[in-house]
Design an enzyme around this catalytic site. Structure first.
Site, mmCIF file in Angstrom:
data_model
loop_
_atom_site.group_PDB
_atom_site.id
_atom_site.type_symbol
_atom_site.label_atom_id
_atom_site.label_comp_id
_atom_site.label_asym_id
_atom_site.label_seq_id
_atom_site.Cartn_x
_atom_site.Cartn_y
_atom_site.Cartn_z
ATOM 1 N N HIS A 1 0.840 -1.211 0.000
ATOM 2 C CA HIS A 1 0.000 0.000 0.000
ATOM 3 C C HIS A 1 0.875 1.262 0.000
ATOM 4 O O HIS A 1 0.560 2.232 -0.686
ATOM 5 C CB HIS A 1 -0.959 0.005 1.194
ATOM 6 C CG HIS A 1 -1.875 -1.185 1.212
ATOM 7 N ND1 HIS A 1 -2.635 -1.531 2.297
ATOM 8 C CD2 HIS A 1 -2.150 -2.116 0.254
ATOM 9 C CE1 HIS A 1 -3.334 -2.622 2.006
ATOM 10 N NE2 HIS A 1 -3.050 -3.006 0.787
ATOM 11 N N HIS B 1 -9.354 -2.044 -4.929
ATOM 12 C CA HIS B 1 -8.237 -2.361 -4.039
ATOM 13 C C HIS B 1 -7.252 -3.304 -4.723
ATOM 14 O O HIS B 1 -6.040 -3.211 -4.497
ATOM 15 C CB HIS B 1 -8.693 -2.951 -2.698
ATOM 16 C CG HIS B 1 -7.534 -3.101 -1.764
ATOM 17 N ND1 HIS B 1 -7.011 -2.035 -1.060
ATOM 18 C CD2 HIS B 1 -6.728 -4.153 -1.503
ATOM 19 C CE1 HIS B 1 -5.942 -2.438 -0.399
ATOM 20 N NE2 HIS B 1 -5.745 -3.731 -0.643
ATOM 21 N N ASP C 1 -3.321 -2.622 -5.068
ATOM 22 C CA ASP C 1 -2.280 -3.604 -4.737
ATOM 23 C C ASP C 1 -1.356 -3.852 -5.930
ATOM 24 O O ASP C 1 -0.133 -3.914 -5.769
ATOM 25 C CB ASP C 1 -2.926 -4.955 -4.363
ATOM 26 C CG ASP C 1 -3.349 -5.035 -2.903
ATOM 27 O OD1 ASP C 1 -2.901 -4.210 -2.085
ATOM 28 O OD2 ASP C 1 -4.137 -5.954 -2.591
ATOM 29 N N HIS D 1 -0.595 -10.911 -5.234
ATOM 30 C CA HIS D 1 0.793 -10.512 -4.977
ATOM 31 C C HIS D 1 1.799 -11.468 -5.636
ATOM 32 O O HIS D 1 2.780 -11.033 -6.222
ATOM 33 C CB HIS D 1 1.055 -10.460 -3.476
ATOM 34 C CG HIS D 1 0.125 -9.544 -2.747
ATOM 35 N ND1 HIS D 1 -0.015 -8.215 -3.075
ATOM 36 C CD2 HIS D 1 -0.722 -9.773 -1.723
ATOM 37 C CE1 HIS D 1 -0.909 -7.660 -2.266
ATOM 38 N NE2 HIS D 1 -1.357 -8.589 -1.441
HETATM 39 ZN ZN ZN Z 1 -3.895 -4.607 -0.282
#
Ligand code: ZN
Length: 307
Positions: A78, A241, A245, A268
């Site tokens: 973030h 969001h 990310d 991720h």
């Molecule tokens: Zn996040």
């Protein structure tokens, strides 16, 4: 010349780690041109510097973790997203524990902190990674497929699609596109919060995770609805969001990308695999700078006001 950027002055924040629940202090400091973004674990007997890079990412379960010489920092995405959003190239991030504070669960608090410190232009050319051939990573088949890819594009735009079968998520958009050149990062993306489900939270807590998580730093859902009293900040906050990310994960490559990123159910781990796949293909990218601001893609001369 399109110039590199750092902070004008230092700024501090105190909070708790989302997973560790540990109190942590963060000091964001200006850095010289070509330093890049460097995390520094100042709580260790010998402070350890952890410069960001695609290969510094060593763990991608639940959050992006970077490490160097045995020292780690968890949940950097973030803050990295905010740095990308404001076009910061050089920064020291002094940190007193192994996880970045979650603050309000979005990038908005970091954007506010960085903007309050002020953004300084530096006397060195800002360098970009320009994608010149498509690069893709893919996993699974049919319903279980996930993929992420980069295509050549004069600018930086992202499109992301999720597929969460949950009534609260189904009721909102599962796909969003965002063009960085719009200059709307702080308004349209930065405020989107991380989200989780009560049934997962109990299991995560039993495993020592999400200890700092709650309604003040995440969207929390039970099996049918959002539990936060104030509801959502954007009608499509969930998928926004995921873009927030992705912007943070991709900025770990160390330079802003000039590319079109698109992803389906990425996260991720896959975002980092995509960076590694790109770097493994020297024919697929080049490092560029812009001698004249007018050569830069629209909106890139001023990613955020500097003063
Ligand atoms: Zn996040």
């Amino acid at each position: 010349m399109l110039q590199q950027r750092t902070l004008k002055s230092l700024t501090r924040a105190v909070g708790v780690g989302l997973h560790s629940g540990q109190r942590v202090e963060l000091t964001l400091r200006p850095a010289q041109p070509d330093t890049g973004i460097v995390f520094r674990r100042v709580d260790l007997p010998q402070p350890v510097d952890i410069p960001i890079s695609a290969t510094a990412v060593t763990d991608t379960r639940l959050a992006s973790t970077i490490s160097h010489g045995g020292a780690k920092v968890h949940t950097v995405e973030h803050l990295m997203s905010a740095c990308a959003g404001l076009g910061l190239d050089n920064l020291y991030v002094d940190i007193t524990a192994e996880e970045v504070p979650i603050l309000d669960g979005s990038a908005a608090s970091f954007v506010y902190l960085l903007q309050s410190a002020g953004i300084a232009l530096q006397n060195a050319p800002k360098r970009f990674i320009r994608v010149i051939k498509p690069v893709e990573v893919r996993e699974g088949e049919g319903k279980n497929a996930k993929w992420a890819r980069l295509d050549p594009y004069h600018g930086y735009k992202l499109s992301f699609e999720i597929e969460f079968d949950h009534p609260a998520v189904n009721a909102t958009g599962q796909r969003v596109e965002f063009d960085f050149g719009s200059g709307q990062y702080a308004r349209e993306i930065a405020r989107a919060r991380t989200f989780g489900f009560t049934r997962d939270v109990e299991m995560m807590r039993a495993n020592g995770l999400a200890l700092g998580g709650g309604l003040d730093n995440a969207i929390v859902m039970d099996d049918v609805k959002v539990l936060n009293a104030d509801g959502l900040r954007y009608s499509d906050e969930f998928v926004k969001h995921k873009i927030l990310d992705a912007i943070g994960d991709l900025y770990l490559v160390g330079k802003p990308l000039l590319a079109a990123y698109s992803a389906y159910r990425s996260g991720h781990a896959m975002n980092n695999q995509l960076l590694r796949a790109l770097l493994a293909r020297p024919d697929a990218y080049e490092i560029v700078d812009f001698e004249h601001r007018s050569q830069a893609p629209q909106g890139f001369a001023e990613p955020a006001p500097a003063w």
